[in-house]
Design a protein around this motif. Structure first.
Motif, PDB file in Angstrom:
ATOM      1  N   GLN A  47      18.545 -37.128  -6.390  1.00  0.00           N
ATOM      2  CA  GLN A  47      17.558 -36.865  -7.436  1.00  0.00           C
ATOM      3  C   GLN A  47      17.478 -38.001  -8.445  1.00  0.00           C
ATOM      4  O   GLN A  47      16.396 -38.312  -8.962  1.00  0.00           O
ATOM      5  CB  GLN A  47      17.874 -35.533  -8.123  1.00  0.00           C
ATOM      6  N   GLN A  51      14.334 -40.133  -9.686  1.00  0.00           N
ATOM      7  CA  GLN A  51      13.995 -40.267 -11.102  1.00  0.00           C
ATOM      8  C   GLN A  51      13.935 -41.722 -11.554  1.00  0.00           C
ATOM      9  O   GLN A  51      13.204 -42.061 -12.485  1.00  0.00           O
ATOM     10  CB  GLN A  51      14.998 -39.475 -11.962  1.00  0.00           C
ATOM     11  N   LEU A  56      10.789 -37.579  -9.912  1.00  0.00           N
ATOM     12  CA  LEU A  56      11.491 -36.301  -9.755  1.00  0.00           C
ATOM     13  C   LEU A  56      10.664 -35.124 -10.267  1.00  0.00           C
ATOM     14  O   LEU A  56      10.613 -34.072  -9.623  1.00  0.00           O
ATOM     15  CB  LEU A  56      12.849 -36.342 -10.469  1.00  0.00           C
ATOM     16  N   GLY A  57      10.004 -35.294 -11.403  1.00  0.00           N
ATOM     17  CA  GLY A  57       9.222 -34.190 -11.986  1.00  0.00           C
ATOM     18  C   GLY A  57       7.894 -34.021 -11.273  1.00  0.00           C
ATOM     19  O   GLY A  57       6.818 -34.211 -11.852  1.00  0.00           O
ATOM     20  N   TRP A  60       5.231 -31.701 -12.875  1.00  0.00           N
ATOM     21  CA  TRP A  60       5.153 -31.734 -14.339  1.00  0.00           C
ATOM     22  C   TRP A  60       4.106 -32.743 -14.798  1.00  0.00           C
ATOM     23  O   TRP A  60       3.880 -33.766 -14.148  1.00  0.00           O
ATOM     24  CB  TRP A  60       6.484 -32.154 -14.937  1.00  0.00           C
ATOM     25  N   GLY A  66       7.016 -35.948 -16.341  1.00  0.00           N
ATOM     26  CA  GLY A  66       6.710 -35.732 -14.933  1.00  0.00           C
ATOM     27  C   GLY A  66       5.861 -36.834 -14.339  1.00  0.00           C
ATOM     28  O   GLY A  66       5.560 -37.847 -14.979  1.00  0.00           O
ATOM     29  N   ILE A  94      13.433 -28.152 -11.135  1.00  0.00           N
ATOM     30  CA  ILE A  94      12.201 -28.940 -11.088  1.00  0.00           C
ATOM     31  C   ILE A  94      10.969 -28.092 -10.804  1.00  0.00           C
ATOM     32  O   ILE A  94       9.954 -28.170 -11.510  1.00  0.00           O
ATOM     33  CB  ILE A  94      12.327 -30.061 -10.035  1.00  0.00           C
ATOM     34  N   GLY A  98      11.116 -25.631 -14.728  1.00  0.00           N
ATOM     35  CA  GLY A  98      10.464 -26.746 -15.422  1.00  0.00           C
ATOM     36  C   GLY A  98       9.023 -26.445 -15.803  1.00  0.00           C
ATOM     37  O   GLY A  98       8.645 -26.534 -16.982  1.00  0.00           O
ATOM     38  N   LEU A 118      15.655 -33.534 -15.713  1.00  0.00           N
ATOM     39  CA  LEU A 118      15.200 -34.784 -15.108  1.00  0.00           C
ATOM     40  C   LEU A 118      16.329 -35.768 -14.834  1.00  0.00           C
ATOM     41  O   LEU A 118      16.256 -36.538 -13.871  1.00  0.00           O
ATOM     42  CB  LEU A 118      14.144 -35.451 -15.991  1.00  0.00           C
ATOM     43  N   SER A 120      19.318 -34.851 -14.078  1.00  0.00           N
ATOM     44  CA  SER A 120      20.226 -34.126 -13.175  1.00  0.00           C
ATOM     45  C   SER A 120      21.587 -33.830 -13.807  1.00  0.00           C
ATOM     46  O   SER A 120      22.571 -33.599 -13.094  1.00  0.00           O
ATOM     47  CB  SER A 120      20.427 -34.884 -11.849  1.00  0.00           C
TER      48      SER A 120
END
Length: 394
Positions: A47, A51, A56-57, A60, A66, A94, A98, A118, A120
């Protein structure tokens, strides 16, 4: 429906493909290819690699850290991730909580929790089902009694995925008993380090510890950890469930699985010469599954492009379940008796208990056993059929 990708999305697809081929941690892909269980640290490495690209987001908006991707871009990303054999994003933080925080959380809650998801440093669990409240989730009874600046929680949650890894758990709790059961439910976020929380492992039939029962005994939760209004948790939960059920498609993984099964079938001698694919009955079964995967992909794209209601999501969830289970059944048929060998859960690495059994056989057995649960988790197939029927009966 036009499913041709735009030039912008085609370039995006190439960028994602390059990342998973050249930049994503190869050791994670190697573990997955060999059928090894990923640890929490492995998922953190995966992850954080995503990111680092700000990828990762996935669901979002950009203002909350995001990607701001369109639904089609997210679909492309997930497809390429699975085709590359990378680790799926653990969804509880996520994909589930989220977007709920983005939509319904306070500014303070967003600032407190979103950055930790985000980077982790915080893992989350989902506290929905209870021992007597699975399919009939509205009957849940985990009580939350307001006392001063806190709620005091007593009760149980069950089938709680990765609760033993979680730093936080979002829970549906009962704050009042109304004539309409769903009206007395509230959405709370709970620190898993709180006194009175105990995590009890549940070992599934494929020999792994992924699920848990979580007990709450006089657990104090600050009122500021409530999402939105008291008694409105059922509404927020249904928004989350829509996201959850749409995330089950895993079309890229299914295509990958079919490719691997075809390669295996080509290496197995047929009864009359040639290979297994030359057997017309087997070839027909393979073709039928290929069509199922293609139809599922069209259904997902239609839902993404044209919007979706509860009945459409329920139908898609059933479609995903039946397709995934059919693929694992074909995997067992190809491997035959060798797929009956399964590693001891107490042995740290799979290879220590495999002896002469092909690794693909053990992976096939594991996949078959794991996918039996898809008929239940995220809403049983029977409940989904009831939702569809209610929609059709209007």
């Amino acid at each position: 429906m036009d499913i041709e990708l735009s030039s912008h999305d085609k370039q995006f697809q190439q960028d994602v493909r390059h990342f998973f081929d050249q930049e994503y941690p190869s050791e994670i892909k190697d573990k997955i290819r060999l059928g090894k269980r990923l640890s929490k640290d492995d998922h953190i490495i995966s992850q954080r690699a995503l990111q680092k690209k700000k990828w990762l987001g996935i669901s979002w908006p950009k203002e909350h850290g995001g990607t701001g991707w369109s639904d089609i871009q997210r679909y492309i990303f997930e497809m390429e991730l699975e085709k590359a054999g990378a680790a799926n994003i653990i969804p509880m933080g996520i994909v589930y909580i989220g977007p709920i925080l983005v939509a319904f959380g306070s500014v303070e809650q967003q600032c407190r929790w979103l950055p930790k998801i985000l980077d982790s440093s915080h893992f989350w669990a989902q506290g929905y089902s209870e021992p007597e409240s699975g399919s009939d989730l509205a009957s849940l009874s985990l009580s939350a009694v307001e006392q001063g600046e806190h709620y005091v929680l007593n009760g149980n949650k069950i089938w709680t995925t990765l609760a033993h890894w979680a730093d936080w758990i979002f829970c549906l709790v009962r704050t009042s008993k109304n004539e309409r059961k769903s009206d007395g439910i509230t959405f709370l976020c709970v620190d898993m380090r709180s006194p009175g929380i105990t995590v009890h492992p549940i070992i599934t039939m494929n020999g792994i510890h992924e699920l848990n029962r979580v007990t709450f005994e006089n657990v104090q939760v600050p009122l500021i950890n409530r999402i939105g209004d008291e008694g409105k948790g059922w509404y927020y939960a249904n928004v989350l469930l829509g996201n959850e059920r749409l995330s089950y498609a895993h079309v890229g993984k299914k295509k990958n699985d079919m490719r691997k099964l075809r390669e295996l079938a080509q290496a197995i001698p047929g009864d009359g010469g040639g290979n297994l694919l030359d057997n017309p009955l087997f070839a027909a079964r393979m073709a039928k599954l290929d069509i199922q995967v293609d139809v599922l992909e069209i259904s997902v794209l239609r839902a993404l492009c044209n919007g979706h209601d509860a009945a459409a999501i329920s139908a898609l969830k059933i479609q995903c379940t039946e397709c995934a289970q059919a693929i694992t059944e074909l995997g067992l048929a190809i491997h035959g008796a060798s797929a009956s060998v399964f590693p001891d859960q107490n042995i740290p690495t799979w290879s220590a208990s495999l002896m002469d059994t092909p690794i693909s056989s053990v992976i096939a057995a594991d996949a078959y056993l794991f996918e039996r649960a898809q008929s239940i988790y995220g809403g049983t197939s029977e409940i989904q059929k009831g939702i569809i029927w209610k929609h059709m009966s209007r």
